[in-house]
Structures are given as structure tokens and as C-alpha cells.
Write an enzyme that holds these catalytic residues in place. Structure first.
Site, PDB file in Angstrom:
ATOM      1  N   LYS A 116       0.577  -1.249   0.337  1.00  0.00           N
ATOM      2  CA  LYS A 116       0.232   0.305  -0.095  1.00  0.00           C
ATOM      3  C   LYS A 116       0.847   0.876   0.124  1.00  0.00           C
ATOM      4  O   LYS A 116       1.715   1.942   0.859  1.00  0.00           O
ATOM      5  CB  LYS A 116      -0.901   0.073   0.756  1.00  0.00           C
ATOM      6  CG  LYS A 116      -2.226   1.049   0.790  1.00  0.00           C
ATOM      7  CD  LYS A 116      -3.401   0.276  -0.060  1.00  0.00           C
ATOM      8  CE  LYS A 116      -4.267   0.775   0.554  1.00  0.00           C
ATOM      9  NZ  LYS A 116      -5.553   0.389  -0.799  1.00  0.00           N
ATOM     10  N   THR A 126      -4.248  -5.155   0.426  1.00  0.00           N
ATOM     11  CA  THR A 126      -3.281  -3.963   1.317  1.00  0.00           C
ATOM     12  C   THR A 126      -4.038  -3.110   1.671  1.00  0.00           C
ATOM     13  O   THR A 126      -3.764  -2.059   2.414  1.00  0.00           O
ATOM     14  CB  THR A 126      -3.158  -2.906  -0.523  1.00  0.00           C
ATOM     15  OG1 THR A 126      -4.621  -2.978  -1.169  1.00  0.00           O
ATOM     16  CG2 THR A 126      -1.974  -4.076  -1.275  1.00  0.00           C
ATOM     17  N   ASP A 127      -5.508  -3.339   2.034  1.00  0.00           N
ATOM     18  CA  ASP A 127      -5.853  -2.023   2.314  1.00  0.00           C
ATOM     19  C   ASP A 127      -6.109  -3.313   4.082  1.00  0.00           C
ATOM     20  O   ASP A 127      -6.092  -1.866   4.581  1.00  0.00           O
ATOM     21  CB  ASP A 127      -7.470  -3.163   2.351  1.00  0.00           C
ATOM     22  CG  ASP A 127      -8.842  -1.501   2.915  1.00  0.00           C
ATOM     23  OD1 ASP A 127      -8.311  -0.936   2.505  1.00  0.00           O
ATOM     24  OD2 ASP A 127      -9.286  -1.993   3.689  1.00  0.00           O
ATOM     25  N   PHE A 167      33.839  27.599 -10.654  1.00  0.00           N
ATOM     26  CA  PHE A 167      34.221  25.917 -11.303  1.00  0.00           C
ATOM     27  C   PHE A 167      35.062  26.803 -12.778  1.00  0.00           C
ATOM     28  O   PHE A 167      34.314  27.510 -13.212  1.00  0.00           O
ATOM     29  CB  PHE A 167      32.731  26.220 -11.989  1.00  0.00           C
ATOM     30  CG  PHE A 167      32.295  25.010 -12.536  1.00  0.00           C
ATOM     31  CD1 PHE A 167      33.050  23.697 -12.004  1.00  0.00           C
ATOM     32  CD2 PHE A 167      31.900  24.709 -13.524  1.00  0.00           C
ATOM     33  CE1 PHE A 167      32.190  22.637 -12.639  1.00  0.00           C
ATOM     34  CE2 PHE A 167      31.434  23.509 -14.451  1.00  0.00           C
ATOM     35  CZ  PHE A 167      32.046  22.467 -13.815  1.00  0.00           C
ATOM     36  N   ARG A 218      30.137  32.568  -7.831  1.00  0.00           N
ATOM     37  CA  ARG A 218      29.450  31.974  -8.716  1.00  0.00           C
ATOM     38  C   ARG A 218      27.967  32.056  -7.412  1.00  0.00           C
ATOM     39  O   ARG A 218      28.410  31.621  -6.123  1.00  0.00           O
ATOM     40  CB  ARG A 218      29.158  31.181  -9.261  1.00  0.00           C
ATOM     41  CG  ARG A 218      29.445  29.655  -8.549  1.00  0.00           C
ATOM     42  CD  ARG A 218      29.150  28.763 -10.032  1.00  0.00           C
ATOM     43  NE  ARG A 218      29.804  27.152  -9.132  1.00  0.00           N
ATOM     44  CZ  ARG A 218      29.711  25.542  -9.793  1.00  0.00           C
ATOM     45  NH1 ARG A 218      28.908  26.229 -11.087  1.00  0.00           N
ATOM     46  NH2 ARG A 218      30.147  24.956  -9.305  1.00  0.00           N
ATOM     47  N   GLN A 237      30.912  18.885  -6.578  1.00  0.00           N
ATOM     48  CA  GLN A 237      31.307  17.347  -6.051  1.00  0.00           C
ATOM     49  C   GLN A 237      31.821  17.592  -5.458  1.00  0.00           C
ATOM     50  O   GLN A 237      31.933  16.788  -3.973  1.00  0.00           O
ATOM     51  CB  GLN A 237      32.027  16.835  -7.457  1.00  0.00           C
ATOM     52  CG  GLN A 237      31.648  16.544  -8.382  1.00  0.00           C
ATOM     53  CD  GLN A 237      30.977  17.211  -9.475  1.00  0.00           C
ATOM     54  OE1 GLN A 237      30.954  19.005  -9.423  1.00  0.00           O
ATOM     55  NE2 GLN A 237      30.776  17.256 -10.954  1.00  0.00           N
ATOM     56  N   ASN A 262      22.005  21.070  -9.447  1.00  0.00           N
ATOM     57  CA  ASN A 262      22.489  22.699  -9.151  1.00  0.00           C
ATOM     58  C   ASN A 262      21.315  23.461  -9.793  1.00  0.00           C
ATOM     59  O   ASN A 262      20.930  23.434 -10.835  1.00  0.00           O
ATOM     60  CB  ASN A 262      23.672  22.040 -10.178  1.00  0.00           C
ATOM     61  CG  ASN A 262      24.693  23.584 -10.364  1.00  0.00           C
ATOM     62  OD1 ASN A 262      24.205  24.568  -9.388  1.00  0.00           O
ATOM     63  ND2 ASN A 262      25.844  24.141 -10.551  1.00  0.00           N
ATOM     64  N   HIS A 279      21.145  26.751 -10.720  1.00  0.00           N
ATOM     65  CA  HIS A 279      21.916  27.962 -11.420  1.00  0.00           C
ATOM     66  C   HIS A 279      21.269  28.865 -11.785  1.00  0.00           C
ATOM     67  O   HIS A 279      19.241  29.020 -11.290  1.00  0.00           O
ATOM     68  CB  HIS A 279      21.752  27.175 -12.591  1.00  0.00           C
ATOM     69  CG  HIS A 279      22.175  25.697 -13.787  1.00  0.00           C
ATOM     70  ND1 HIS A 279      23.950  25.054 -12.971  1.00  0.00           N
ATOM     71  CD2 HIS A 279      21.554  24.737 -14.450  1.00  0.00           C
ATOM     72  CE1 HIS A 279      23.900  24.756 -13.368  1.00  0.00           C
ATOM     73  NE2 HIS A 279      22.478  24.047 -14.068  1.00  0.00           N
TER      74      HIS A 279
END
Length: 287
Positions: free
Chosen positions: A12, A57-58, A153, A170, A214, A240, A242
Site C-alpha cells: 500500500k 493492501t487495504d 567552477f 558564482r 562534487q 545544481n 543554476h
């Protein structure tokens, strides 16, 4: 050619449960999303439609609600362990249970009033086998972090399709998806470990002068491992987010790293694992 049944499980998904604990005038709230997946002796239900091995599942959904009432919800890892052990130990046809819990945070605004606190979500995944073995992976997602400077970078590979200029200053932003595995699950650790691991992730992100996302990822995972010895492995996914400088020269304006366009897609996705080299094998923990 022979057709055979491969690995399978059922359960579930996304049972939302809100547990209110009333302590006189002061109330406490736990808001969770629970997913259950069970596997075991399920051959005949697939091959012949014989449901005699199947716990509906109930029923799994109802168990979540009943356990929330009977046991409460403390640390989500403890609640997941309780549910997983119950399904395996109460049903002879179930050999393995996987329980995933997400917890949504609320900030107190009065004795019985709350405000939802942002998009950040606490997570855990528990596996429990018939031999009594349990594994626990805790974590969080959508922890949004941003540094307006202290990130570079450059020195990257350039080919005929490269247009990205090198950057020595940056904006670095991400929405952290972090998961960590315990060497030996112990309910005494879960709450404190969550707070410590979260603090370490934030500290390492904000305190690392980043030459790449990284490098920042490795610093974040390493800080968690050296601070929390009960944790043996950290997995991180860092989109990332940007931020591009807007060209204001058409308007006769300069832009000295002040005005940015926050792009939502496409984005770089940096993923990695940082672990204690003495860590026991993970088994199905990350599944």
C-alpha cells in the site's frame, strides 16, 4: 524459451496519517506518509490467481492507522520498524517487509495551532527479514541551501559544444536529497542522529569554499560520517540550481554579481556516496 516469475513485491503506497497527541491544553502533531511493500511466497497469486498468501493492501493501510493509535508515532524509524516486523512476524507467507515513511514538519504557533514549515521532508526506509534482520536508512529531501559567494567552477573539459565560461565567483544553490545508513540500527540514535546529520550537511555546505559541487558533496558526507559514528554511509543527490547573471548592458547598466535569473531547468545533478570503508555490506537497504 521458458517464462518464469522474477522478483516481485506488493503493498500500500502513500497512506497519509496525522497523529494528534493531546497533552491537556498542549497538542502535538505527527504528519506522515507511509508506504508498505511486502514480498515472500507469492508465486501462486501471480501464476494462478490464488490469493491465499496475500494480505490485502487495504489491511496494510488499516494497520498503519491502528498502530498510530495504539503505539503513537515517535521517531519515524521506530514506527517503520514496528510496522515492518509486524507484517513479517504475523504472516507466514511474508518473508520481507519494506516500510518507507516521510514526515512533514509543522511549527508550533500556539498550544494547539501549527504552521507548515517549508518544503523540507524527513524520510526513512526500513527493511525487515524473517530472520529478524533489520536495516534502517534515514534522510531528508528538499533542504534548500544557497551561498551567494565562495563558489567557483573552472578548469573543466572544453569541447566544440562548450559555451560555459569559467566562474571564479558564482551563486551555488541546491535542494539536498540526503540518505544515511546506520551500521547497527538503534532507536536511541534516530532522533539525535537526524538533528546532527542535518546540522552537518548545512555546516559543510556553508563552510566549504567550493571549486565544484562534487567537492561540496564530499565535504557534506564526510562531515556527517566524522560527527556521527553510528552512521556508516551517506548518499547525496544535489541538483545544481543554476543562477545566471542577467545581461543589463542593453539598459546601460552594469551587473557586478547582483542580479540573477534563477533557472529551474535543465539543471546539473550531482550524485555520490561517501562511506566508512569499514562499513558492513548494505544489502537491500537502499532499495
Amino acid at each position: 524459451m521458458a517464462v518464469v516469475l522474477g522478483p516481485n513485491r506488493y503493498g500500500k503506497a502513500e497512506t497519509r496519517v496525522v497523529r494528534v497527541t493531546r497533552d491537556g491544553e498542549v497538542h502535538h502533531i505527527k504528519d506522515c506518509n507511509v508506504g508498505v511493500s511486502l514480498s515472500g511466497d507469492m508465486r501462486e497469486v501471480h501464476l494462478s490467481g490464488d490469493n491465499s498468501a496475500v494480505l490485502p493492501t487495504d489491511s496494510q493501510k488499516n494497520t498503519v492507522y491502528a498502530f498510530a493509535r495504539e503505539h503513537g508515532i515517535g521517531q519515524i524509524e521506530d514506527f517503520a520498524l514496528l510496522l515492518a516486523a509486524h507484517f513479517v512476524e504475523s504472516q507466514p507467507t511474508i518473508h520481507h517487509a519494506r516500510v518507507e515513511v516521510e514526515e512533514y514538519s509543522w511549527e508550533r504557533r500556539g498550544p494547539h495551532s501549527f504552521a507548515r514549515s517549508g518544503a523540507e521532508v524527513r524520510t526513512c526506509v526500513v527493511h525487515h527479514d524473517r530472520d529478524g534482520t533489520s536495516t534502517v536508512v534515514s534522510g531528508l529531501r528538499d533542504l534548500v541551501l544557497l551561498n551567494t559567494t565562495g563558489s567557483e567552477f573552472h578548469g573543466f573539459v572544453r569541447d566544440r559544444y562548450t559555451t560555459l565560461p569559467p566562474a571564479t565567483d558564482r551563486v551555488l544553490a541546491t535542494a539536498v536529497d540526503a540518505r544515511w545508513r546506520y551500521a547497527s540500527p538503534d532507536s536511541r540514535h534516530f532522533g539525535k542522529s537526524y538533528e546532527e546529520a542535518r546540522r552537518c550537511l548545512v555546516e559543510a555546505f556553508t563552510g566549504t569554499h567550493s571549486l565544484s559541487l562534487q567537492q561540496t558533496l564530499y565535504a557534506m558526507g564526510g562531515h556527517v560520517l566524522t560527527t556521527c559514528p553510528e552512521i556508516c554511509e551517506v548518499r547525496l543527490a544535489l541538483p545544481n540550481k543554476h543562477h545566471f547573471l542577467v545581461d543589463l548592458t542593453p539598459f546601460g547598466l552594469d551587473n557586478d554579481n547582483e542580479v540573477y535569473h534563477a533557472a529551474d531547468r535543465p539543471y546539473g545533478l550531482i550524485e555520490g556516496t561517501v562511506l566508512d570503508d569499514r562499513a558492513p555490506a548494505a544489502g537491500p537497504a537502499w532499495d
